[in-house]
Design an enzyme around this catalytic site. Sequence first.
Site, PDB file in Angstrom:
ATOM      1  CG  HIS A 125      -0.170  -0.105   2.568  1.00  0.00           C
ATOM      2  ND1 HIS A 125       0.285   1.221   3.131  1.00  0.00           N
ATOM      3  CD2 HIS A 125       0.386  -1.028   3.286  1.00  0.00           C
ATOM      4  CE1 HIS A 125       1.135   0.845   4.280  1.00  0.00           C
ATOM      5  NE2 HIS A 125       1.077  -0.480   4.410  1.00  0.00           N
ATOM      6  CG  HIS A 134      12.617  -4.434 -14.925  1.00  0.00           C
ATOM      7  ND1 HIS A 134      13.203  -5.018 -15.525  1.00  0.00           N
ATOM      8  CD2 HIS A 134      11.609  -5.351 -14.153  1.00  0.00           C
ATOM      9  CE1 HIS A 134      13.012  -6.188 -15.859  1.00  0.00           C
ATOM     10  NE2 HIS A 134      11.989  -6.337 -14.771  1.00  0.00           N
TER      11      HIS A 134
END
Length: 195
Positions: A125, A134
């Site tokens: 979260h 990446h």
Amino acid sequence: MYLIGASGHAKVVIDILEKCNVQVLGAFDDDLSKTSIMSIPVLGVTQECNGATSPCIITVGNNKIRKNLSAKLNISYSKAVHPSAIISKGVEIDEGTVIMASAVVNADTKIGRHVIVNTSASIDHDCLIGDYVHIAPNATITGGVTVGEGTLIGAGAVILPGINIGEWAIIGAGAVVNNNVPPNAKVVGVPAKEM
């Protein structure tokens, strides 16, 4: 949908798009020896995709190359999310981003442009993932983490809560990051230390 790049990353994106019933019309690649990838025709070099009427995804794994291509191409971009990925309510995913099989992105996370969230990666979260990042397979980013533009989070790395990672950093595979990482740094180990 068109793909920009016809190598390994493109193969995974083709699989995702096919599973989402999105037709891949062709790919573009500067390697003139490539004529097809997974039965998808390579239609020409990357510059020839300019003005494409269908959206595109840059299917190049290298973060800097993805950034350079997005800056010089005049095309619209889409995104690709594997059907097995779990994307929570309130997640924002910007254009060109690819989220692969079994990845999890939890509530109120923002993912920038042309990001790769690789197989089984987990982003908890309230994270902020910058453009051209990446996140490699099985990497874990816990809650409230900020990852700067162009950063590579290596396979199996763990980023502990509230950490800030600067732009264009490299986090080694299997590293456990428990302190902030400055821009352009390379960190490895448990706990992660700058090289």
